[in-house]
Each structure stands twice: as C-alpha cells, then as structure tokens.
Design a protein around this motif. Sequence first.
Motif, short mmCIF file in Angstrom:
data_model
loop_
_atom_site.label_atom_id
_atom_site.label_comp_id
_atom_site.label_asym_id
_atom_site.label_seq_id
_atom_site.Cartn_x
_atom_site.Cartn_y
_atom_site.Cartn_z
N ALA A 1 27.27 -101.67 -47.93
CA ALA A 1 26.39 -102.29 -46.80
C ALA A 1 26.88 -102.86 -45.56
N THR A 2 26.28 -102.86 -44.52
CA THR A 2 26.80 -103.52 -43.19
C THR A 2 25.99 -104.87 -43.08
N LEU A 3 26.44 -105.89 -42.73
CA LEU A 3 25.72 -106.91 -42.39
C LEU A 3 25.20 -107.09 -41.12
N VAL A 4 23.81 -107.28 -40.77
CA VAL A 4 23.10 -107.24 -39.71
C VAL A 4 22.32 -108.55 -39.67
N THR A 5 22.26 -109.08 -38.37
CA THR A 5 21.35 -110.34 -38.29
C THR A 5 20.48 -110.15 -37.31
N ASP A 6 20.28 -109.05 -36.39
CA ASP A 6 19.08 -108.85 -35.37
C ASP A 6 18.95 -107.31 -35.10
N ALA A 7 18.18 -107.12 -34.35
CA ALA A 7 17.64 -105.60 -33.97
C ALA A 7 18.82 -104.79 -33.45
N ALA A 8 19.51 -105.56 -32.38
CA ALA A 8 20.66 -105.27 -31.52
C ALA A 8 21.66 -104.65 -32.51
N GLU A 9 21.97 -105.56 -33.64
CA GLU A 9 23.11 -104.96 -34.47
C GLU A 9 22.64 -103.72 -35.43
N VAL A 10 21.37 -103.85 -35.53
CA VAL A 10 20.73 -102.35 -36.46
C VAL A 10 20.77 -101.30 -35.36
N VAL A 11 20.50 -101.30 -34.26
CA VAL A 11 20.71 -100.05 -33.36
C VAL A 11 22.04 -99.66 -33.14
N GLU A 12 22.98 -100.75 -33.01
CA GLU A 12 24.34 -100.31 -33.00
C GLU A 12 24.94 -99.28 -33.80
N LEU A 13 24.16 -99.40 -35.16
CA LEU A 13 24.53 -98.69 -36.18
C LEU A 13 23.75 -97.20 -36.25
N VAL A 14 22.50 -97.28 -36.03
CA VAL A 14 21.85 -96.11 -36.21
C VAL A 14 21.50 -95.62 -34.79
N GLY A 15 21.96 -96.11 -33.73
CA GLY A 15 21.57 -95.54 -32.32
C GLY A 15 22.66 -94.61 -31.77
N ASP A 16 22.54 -94.16 -30.53
CA ASP A 16 23.32 -93.51 -29.97
C ASP A 16 24.73 -94.03 -29.51
N MET A 17 25.65 -93.16 -29.38
CA MET A 17 26.95 -93.94 -28.76
C MET A 17 26.62 -94.74 -27.52
N GLY A 18 27.26 -95.80 -27.58
CA GLY A 18 27.29 -96.80 -26.55
C GLY A 18 26.36 -97.83 -26.55
N GLN A 19 25.36 -97.57 -27.81
CA GLN A 19 24.37 -98.82 -27.71
C GLN A 19 24.88 -99.93 -28.58
N LEU A 20 25.62 -100.76 -28.18
CA LEU A 20 26.36 -101.71 -28.63
C LEU A 20 25.66 -102.99 -28.64
N ALA A 21 25.93 -103.80 -29.93
CA ALA A 21 25.20 -105.05 -29.80
C ALA A 21 26.02 -105.83 -28.88
N PRO A 22 25.44 -106.99 -28.11
CA PRO A 22 26.08 -108.07 -27.10
C PRO A 22 27.35 -108.59 -27.97
N PRO A 23 28.38 -109.03 -27.25
CA PRO A 23 29.49 -109.73 -27.84
C PRO A 23 28.92 -111.03 -28.33
N ARG A 24 29.20 -111.40 -29.69
CA ARG A 24 28.90 -112.83 -30.29
C ARG A 24 29.73 -113.94 -29.86
N ARG A 25 29.23 -115.12 -29.32
CA ARG A 25 30.21 -116.14 -29.27
C ARG A 25 29.25 -117.43 -29.20
N GLY A 26 29.87 -118.54 -29.28
CA GLY A 26 29.18 -119.95 -29.43
C GLY A 26 28.89 -120.45 -27.91
N PRO A 27 28.29 -121.47 -27.69
CA PRO A 27 27.93 -121.97 -26.25
C PRO A 27 29.30 -122.36 -25.47
N VAL A 28 28.86 -121.92 -24.33
CA VAL A 28 30.13 -122.25 -23.26
C VAL A 28 30.19 -123.73 -22.91
N LEU A 29 31.47 -124.48 -23.18
CA LEU A 29 31.45 -125.69 -23.09
C LEU A 29 32.35 -125.78 -21.85
N PRO A 30 32.26 -127.09 -21.06
CA PRO A 30 32.80 -127.33 -19.82
C PRO A 30 34.43 -127.07 -19.79
#
Length: 402
Positions: free
Chosen positions: A299-328
């Motif tokens: 099984a694949t770990l998912v945390t939101d709808a975007a990650e689910v669609v990245e797996l089951v959707g069409d080519m190119g429907q990628l989840a946005p890159p994950r990163r923490g808050p931008v610090l100065p």
Amino acid sequence: MTAPEERLARAALTRAVEPGDEHAGRWLRRYGAVGFLQRLRDPDLGPYPDRDPGPDPHPGPSGTEPFAGTGRKRVDGWRRRAADADPRRDLDAVDRLGGRFVVPGDTEWPRQLDDLGDARPIGLWIRGPADLRTWALRSVAVVGARACTPYGAHMATTLASGLAERGWVVVSGAAFGIDGAAHRGALAAQGATVAVLACGVDTPYPRGHTELIGRIAAQGLVVGELPPGTHPTANRFILRNRVIAALTRGTVVIEAEYRSGSLVTARSAQRLGRHTMGVPGAVTSGLSAGVHELLRGEATLVTDAAEVVELVGDMGQLAPPRRGPVLPRDLLDPAAAHILEALPAGGLTPVRAVAQRAGAAPDDTLARLYELHSLGFVERQGDGWRLTNTPTEGSNARRGGT
C-alpha cells in the motif's frame, strides 16, 4: 441491450444465489442465466437437454447431473430460493423507487466488475439519477473503521471532499464511522458519491443512516447486489467489499484494526491490480494497526486528496511538492547564508576571524556582514560583529532554539 428473458432470469438469480458465489458463477457462465435458472427450477433437466451444444469453451465437471461437482446442500439451497423467486415483483418494486436493475451487457454495466471472474455480480440493483458506468470510471473507495476516532472522521471527511472538488466519485459502504464521514464529505462539497449496500437498495442499513442513504440516492447512487426487501448478514458485508474494490480505481483505508472488513476491501483491490492506499495514524492506536500493516506491504501512504489523485489520476496530475514553512533565512543568498553560519553564537567577532572561519576573503565577508546587518540578522559594535539580540528564525535555529 440485454434480452428481457435474460434480465428476468438474472433478477431471479439474485434472490436464489448469495453474492460472490463462484460455484454459481461457474454454472451461470456455462449455461447462461436462462439455462441456469431452468435447471434450478427443473431438476430433471440435464447438462444439455434436447440439443447438442457443441464444444464448451469453459467446461465444467462431466456427468448427467447439471451441477456435478457442486455440493448437494448448496444446490438444494439454490433450488429452494429459485422456486420462491418472483423477478417481476422485484423489478416492479425497484421501478417504483425510481431505480433499475443493471446486468452485464447493458450500457450502464461497469465492465471493470468483470475482473471478478466467476465472483462477478449477477446484476446490480440501483437507485439514483447518475450513470454507474460513467461514474465508476473516475472513482475512489474510501473505507475504514466503524468505531473511528475524531481524527479518522476528520481525515475521511476532508479527503472525500477534496476528491469531490477534483471531480472524483467517492465510493463507500454507508456504514457508521469512516464510511459515513466519507459520504458526508463528498455531499458537503456538492460532489458525487456511491453507497454500495449489503442489502436491498430499499432497505437503509444501518437504520441510523436512513437520512444519509436517502440523500445519496437523490444526489448520487445507491447500489446493491441483493433484490428489494433483502436484509444484510455478516457474510454479505464481507462479500460486498469485493464490489467496492472492483468498481473503483483505488481504495483508501482510514483507520482499521488487524481484523477488519476494510482490510478485506484493500486486499481485494490489491488482487485486482487496483491502487491500495492508507492514511497513517498514531502508532499507539489499535484502530490504525491494520492500516500500518498495509503500509508495510504494497500500500501507498497518502495524507490528502492530491496525493490520492496523483496515484489514480491521469499522467501529470501530481501532488504539490511538500516542504515546511519558508523562514527568512531560507531567502538568503547562499554566500550570505555561509557567512551567517560562520559567525559564532556568542560574543563579538572581528571580520578577519569570521572570514577565516568561512574560508572567504575579508572584503567579501565584510560586504556580506553589512547585507546581513540590513536584514536584521547581525549587528556591529566597534570592530566586532555578533548575532542580533532579538533572534530571528535563522539565528534562533543556530542557537539550538525551537
């Protein structure tokens, strides 16, 4: 379009045969719905009465008994129920609900159900205005524990609403807990949802979800293998799960213990080559233990709808890159960030000492220090430099703060 006699025979067989019975599926494939029903109602009919059928592409056991190789107790049960079946009454009942009975060969039949082989549904009783085949082509199952936690209910609701907002159909079993939260999430987003029941589509179960199932029938689809008026049993819930898995392009499990019907759905999806996904929970929670076991496998770990669609959707429907808050500090020029790293955490430091620590020229180091000064990271006192007294995110991190 399916012939009327074929539809009538399949409607009768949904009352005679339990869902997912592969023995019945084999004979249905061999004789066709009409021939299978005839042999159930007339014990004197042999394998091929009154004609030579020619070669059978799917031969069953040989012998004069039409169901040779299937247990007598099972066949007797089929025959008793077939004798009492009244398919016209059942078809009239679903018609009065505004529903219909869909069988293989109909344009609305979801052909991915054929992947179940001899365990394929004999037919599907349906309530709701949408076309099941069209919806199933872009659908995801969301299943999980009945006695879920608030975290599980929140994740099911937000994930389902996110899928609905992206144009995906949410499929579940209308049970308490995760199932109900998933249906409500899709409905709240004005999206599409399908409830697959383990009973007749005119028999809301659980009773506490009568209103919810009514809303699904009005805005989405309510689907079942069993004819009107049929009540659920424990075994029918388990068998219902294979339909949820086959109907959809992937299954997401949110909270499930080691022994759970939701894991049956996920493993059915794996066997069928569908995507299997899990939402992690607390490692100390028994309700997430089954999900974590799935995640340790295929099984694949998912945390939101975007990650689910990245797996089951069409080519190119990628989840946005994950990163923490931008610090100065993240916005600093690399050369300036390097000089900031070289400045000790305590006391005043001359420019030459900073330059030596950084391996840079003194003039370049001084220019970077003035740049850092203008941004509030450092301050000057005489010939020395130090970090500012009021820590920024960058200097705080350097000092080991949180």
